[in-house]
Design a protein around this motif. Sequence first.
Motif, PDB file in Angstrom:
ATOM      1  N   LYS A  41       0.842  -1.188   0.000  1.00 31.10           N
ATOM      2  CA  LYS A  41       0.000   0.000   0.000  1.00 31.10           C
ATOM      3  C   LYS A  41       0.878   1.239   0.000  1.00 31.10           C
ATOM      4  O   LYS A  41       1.926   1.259   0.636  1.00 31.10           O
ATOM      5  N   PRO A  42       0.459   2.304  -0.700  1.00 30.70           N
ATOM      6  CA  PRO A  42       1.248   3.536  -0.654  1.00 30.70           C
ATOM      7  C   PRO A  42       1.203   4.125   0.753  1.00 30.70           C
ATOM      8  O   PRO A  42       0.183   4.066   1.434  1.00 30.70           O
ATOM      9  N   ARG A  43       2.323   4.699   1.182  1.00 28.37           N
ATOM     10  CA  ARG A  43       2.397   5.285   2.520  1.00 28.37           C
ATOM     11  C   ARG A  43       1.547   6.537   2.602  1.00 28.37           C
ATOM     12  O   ARG A  43       1.519   7.339   1.672  1.00 28.37           O
ATOM     13  N   GLN A  44       0.874   6.696   3.717  1.00 25.13           N
ATOM     14  CA  GLN A  44       0.082   7.891   3.933  1.00 25.13           C
ATOM     15  C   GLN A  44       0.975   9.017   4.442  1.00 25.13           C
ATOM     16  O   GLN A  44       1.974   8.776   5.111  1.00 25.13           O
ATOM     17  N   THR A  45       0.577  10.230   4.112  1.00 25.61           N
ATOM     18  CA  THR A  45       1.304  11.379   4.641  1.00 25.61           C
ATOM     19  C   THR A  45       0.944  11.542   6.110  1.00 25.61           C
ATOM     20  O   THR A  45      -0.022  10.946   6.602  1.00 25.61           O
ATOM     21  N   LEU A  46       1.699  12.356   6.799  1.00 31.68           N
ATOM     22  CA  LEU A  46       1.414  12.614   8.208  1.00 31.68           C
ATOM     23  C   LEU A  46       0.013  13.187   8.371  1.00 31.68           C
ATOM     24  O   LEU A  46      -0.739  12.788   9.262  1.00 31.68           O
ATOM     25  N   ALA A  47      -0.357  14.113   7.502  1.00 33.57           N
ATOM     26  CA  ALA A  47      -1.689  14.717   7.593  1.00 33.57           C
ATOM     27  C   ALA A  47      -2.783  13.663   7.395  1.00 33.57           C
ATOM     28  O   ALA A  47      -3.803  13.684   8.079  1.00 33.57           O
ATOM     29  N   GLN A  48      -2.586  12.745   6.467  1.00 35.75           N
ATOM     30  CA  GLN A  48      -3.572  11.689   6.236  1.00 35.75           C
ATOM     31  C   GLN A  48      -3.688  10.770   7.444  1.00 35.75           C
ATOM     32  O   GLN A  48      -4.786  10.375   7.823  1.00 35.75           O
ATOM     33  N   ARG A  49      -2.548  10.425   8.063  1.00 41.84           N
ATOM     34  CA  ARG A  49      -2.586   9.554   9.244  1.00 41.84           C
ATOM     35  C   ARG A  49      -3.276  10.226  10.419  1.00 41.84           C
ATOM     36  O   ARG A  49      -3.864   9.566  11.256  1.00 41.84           O
ATOM     37  N   ARG A  50      -3.213  11.541  10.477  1.00 37.44           N
ATOM     38  CA  ARG A  50      -3.827  12.283  11.584  1.00 37.44           C
ATOM     39  C   ARG A  50      -5.248  12.699  11.264  1.00 37.44           C
ATOM     40  O   ARG A  50      -5.842  13.461  12.022  1.00 37.44           O
ATOM     41  N   GLY A  51      -5.794  12.258  10.140  1.00 37.96           N
ATOM     42  CA  GLY A  51      -7.192  12.548   9.818  1.00 37.96           C
ATOM     43  C   GLY A  51      -7.397  13.646   8.795  1.00 37.96           C
ATOM     44  O   GLY A  51      -8.509  14.108   8.597  1.00 37.96           O
TER      45      GLY A  51
END
Length: 87
Positions: A41-51
């Motif tokens: 899976k492509p890695r999520q950005t920090l902003a995506q991981r935090r919602g």
Amino acid sequence: MLSINLDQETESYLAEIIAQENSTSEELLKKLIYQHWQTLKPRQTLAQRRGGHPTNLLQDAAPNASLRENRKQAILEHIQNRHQKSN
């Protein structure tokens, strides 16, 4: 149900891992498959991981607010306004 045939060497590795991990072959395979799936899976950005980005902060932002020179100018103006209000 999935059935696989392993060569003797791989089977001995599996038996050793199962003994070390103190789990079943089914649990181990589930864990390994999940870990491998996560790497695909492509890695999520920090902003995506935090919602995601906070939308209330972006509603009245200028469209070019993300440019460095514009951010520096906005910070400078904010500091100057605070300094003028305190005098």
